[in-house]
Scaffold this motif. Structure first.
Motif, short mmCIF file in Angstrom:
data_model
loop_
_atom_site.label_atom_id
_atom_site.label_comp_id
_atom_site.label_asym_id
_atom_site.label_seq_id
_atom_site.Cartn_x
_atom_site.Cartn_y
_atom_site.Cartn_z
N THR A 99 -30.65 -12.17 -18.12
CA THR A 99 -31.26 -11.30 -17.13
C THR A 99 -32.76 -11.31 -17.32
OG1 THR A 99 -29.32 -9.87 -17.06
CG2 THR A 99 -31.38 -8.96 -16.20
N VAL A 100 -33.49 -11.69 -16.26
CA VAL A 100 -34.95 -11.78 -16.29
C VAL A 100 -35.53 -10.74 -15.34
CG1 VAL A 100 -36.95 -13.28 -15.86
CG2 VAL A 100 -34.84 -14.26 -16.81
N PRO A 101 -36.35 -9.80 -15.84
CA PRO A 101 -36.94 -8.80 -14.95
C PRO A 101 -38.05 -9.40 -14.09
CG PRO A 101 -37.87 -8.57 -17.13
CD PRO A 101 -36.80 -9.64 -17.23
N LYS A 102 -38.45 -8.69 -13.07
CA LYS A 102 -39.56 -9.14 -12.25
C LYS A 102 -40.86 -8.95 -13.02
CE LYS A 102 -41.78 -8.63 -7.72
NZ LYS A 102 -41.74 -7.95 -6.41
N THR A 109 -41.81 -16.70 -20.93
CA THR A 109 -40.90 -17.83 -20.86
C THR A 109 -39.71 -17.56 -21.78
OG1 THR A 109 -40.75 -20.26 -20.86
CG2 THR A 109 -41.85 -19.25 -22.75
N VAL A 110 -38.55 -18.07 -21.40
CA VAL A 110 -37.34 -18.02 -22.22
C VAL A 110 -37.04 -19.46 -22.63
CG1 VAL A 110 -34.94 -17.28 -22.38
CG2 VAL A 110 -36.50 -16.08 -20.83
N GLN A 111 -37.26 -19.76 -23.88
CA GLN A 111 -37.16 -21.13 -24.39
C GLN A 111 -35.84 -21.32 -25.13
OE1 GLN A 111 -39.85 -21.78 -27.60
NE2 GLN A 111 -39.56 -24.01 -27.69
N PHE A 136 -29.75 -15.78 -14.66
CA PHE A 136 -29.58 -17.21 -14.91
C PHE A 136 -28.38 -17.36 -15.84
CE2 PHE A 136 -33.91 -16.50 -13.80
CZ PHE A 136 -34.35 -17.63 -13.13
N ALA A 137 -27.72 -18.49 -15.79
CA ALA A 137 -26.58 -18.74 -16.67
C ALA A 137 -26.83 -20.01 -17.47
CB ALA A 137 -25.30 -18.89 -15.86
N TYR A 138 -26.90 -19.85 -18.80
CA TYR A 138 -26.96 -21.01 -19.67
C TYR A 138 -25.52 -21.47 -19.89
CZ TYR A 138 -26.63 -23.16 -24.34
OH TYR A 138 -26.29 -23.96 -25.40
N ARG A 186 -25.73 -11.72 -21.99
CA ARG A 186 -24.31 -11.36 -22.12
C ARG A 186 -23.46 -12.61 -21.87
NH1 ARG A 186 -25.24 -9.86 -16.74
NH2 ARG A 186 -23.57 -10.50 -15.29
N ALA A 187 -22.38 -12.72 -22.59
CA ALA A 187 -21.46 -13.85 -22.42
C ALA A 187 -20.47 -13.53 -21.31
CB ALA A 187 -20.71 -14.12 -23.71
#
Length: 440
Positions: A99-102, A109-111, A136-138, A186-187
């Protein structure tokens, strides 16, 4: 970037030693194969060391741990950002939702990295301009997982990954921390969790020797190297691990590591692998993604684990002034940027410089409580538009307060200069920061 190792202190006793290339029995690894394999394998052992330390601290799979600003314990931390960390696990039936906030007008960045400290992906508004926030889903590449229509899927080639989230602190830390803590993981299911391999947890001042090869199979079986072209180094590491079960061969390999590998590693440390030094500043040739340059990968992992890719950030490192003399806290230095090459003109987002100790690369404490220079320290510019930064144990009389970084009296140190969102000469490799000039 983080940055690289020079094992000068630990290896000083070997200075000037000529390493003889002993003849080998048929089928035994050469001295050079031993050195290459040790440096190659050390990256994986460093990552496993950190993974074990993380889970000893209390990490849990697929849970994001938010750090207080400045509260990280690894080499060359970036004090411009709030960090959050995680280890994520997915499989053929489960993804991890991010979950990425505005976020507006603030770098983040999420690395994602694999077990060889290779950057696999970043999530940010630069790479996903049509979806800069939301979910987003990894996922494991090829996994058959049904996701909501508004979730952006990011496929990666590994089941387990390390995550480092960065949110720029800027001049409003409260807002930065609020945004940092709005990120969540979260998974979607119950992925199979791995057993974390047990490998040595050593002090970074004392590099492992021949015993590194005792863990070759464990390290390589738990995370195969995805970089094509390094199959020989992996195979050699496994072969050496088997060969040293013979005591005579173990003693030979130990001698090679002491007398050839350590000095070779130290030599490459000066240039961060196959990088270049100019004006006393080393610029790595590669960072974040290393292809076949396993030497740079290991050096960067040691001196700045979880370094990101060059389009995100470029790191320069200095351990000497412009004349080649080692930096000392007993001396004072300046570095002056001319009006046409101010650091902010070379970074789309922000720049900073920190001082770290030359062994562990940890930020150095000082009575002033200032650990970096950046735009938030409000440096003052000269009447001609130039910018001079000052490095000294005590503030020089002519130094504006926001231009001065306190350095440790009585000991050496190194500087790390970061350009986030490198542009111009920083991005294309033609630029180096100005030299440090000793003033007393």
């Amino acid at each position: 970037m983080k940055t690289a190792l020079v094992v000068a202190l630990a290896m000083s006793c070997l200075a000037g030693v000529a390493v003889a290339q002993a003849p080998n029995r048929a089928g035994t690894p050469s001295d050079q194969e031993i050195s290459d394999s040790w440096i190659y394998l050390f990256t994986r052992i460093l990552v496993l060391r950190q993974q074990q330390l993380d889970f000893q601290e209390g990490f849990k799979w697929n849970e994001l741990r938010h750090r207080k600003p400045g509260a990280v314990d690894w080499p060359n931390p970036n004090l411009d950002v709030a960090y959050s960390e995680a280890w994520v696990a997915v499989d053929e039936t489960s993804c991890t939702i991010v979950t990425v906030p505005k976020i507006v007008d603030r770098y983040y960045t999420v690395q994602f990295l694999n077990g060889w400290d290779e950057t696999l992906a970043n999530i940010n508004e630069r790479l996903f301009p049509n979806k800069p926030d939301g979910e987003f889903a990894y996922c494991l590449r090829g996994a058959n997982v049904t996701l909501p229509a508004d979730v952006r899927r990011v496929d990666l080639p590994v089941k387990y990954a390390r995550v480092l989230l960065r949110v720029e602190l800027g001049d409003n830390w409260d807002d930065a921390v609020r945004l940092q803590q709005a990120f969540a993981f979260r998974a979607t299911g119950s992925p199979k969790l791995p057993d974390i391999p047990k490998t040595p947890i050593f002090d970074l001042e004392r590099l492992p020797g021949v015993e590194l090869f005792d863990y070759a199979d464990i390290a390589l079986d738990s995370e195969p190297d995805l970089n094509p072209g390094l199959e020989k180094q992996a195979a050699d590491a496994r072969a050496i691990g088997k060969a040293i079960k013979d005591q005579a061969e173990r003693e030979r390999v130990a001698k090679v590591v002491r007398e050839q590998t350590y000095p070779e590693y130290a030599k490459f440390g000066n240039t961060i692998g196959h990088g270049v030094i100019y004006n006393g500043w080393a610029r790595p040739a590669v960072v974040g993604n290393y292809n076949i340059d396993f030497i740079a990968r290991t050096l960067v992992t040691f001196g700045g684990i979880w370094a990101n890719v060059m389009p995100e950030v470029l790191y320069y490192r200095a351990g000497t002034d412009g004349t080649g003399a080692t930096l000392s806290g007993d001396s004072s230095y300046t570095m002056t940027f001319p009006k046409g090459e101010l650091p902010q003109s070379l970074a789309k987002y922000f720049w900073s410089v920190i001082a770290v100790d030359p062994v562990h690369y940890r930020v150095l404490p000082n009575p002033r409580g200032r650990y970096l220079l950046n735009r938030e320290t409000k440096p003052e510019y000269a009447s001609d538009g130039s910018l001079t930064l000052y490095f000294a144990a005590e503030k020089p009389a002519n130094a504006p307060d926001g231009n001065w970084l306190p350095t440790p009296k009585g000991s050496g140190y190194r500087l790390t200069f970061r350009f986030y969102g490198p542009i111009g000469g920083v991005a294309n490799g033609t630029y180096f920061p100005p030299p440090l000039v000793k003033t007393r």
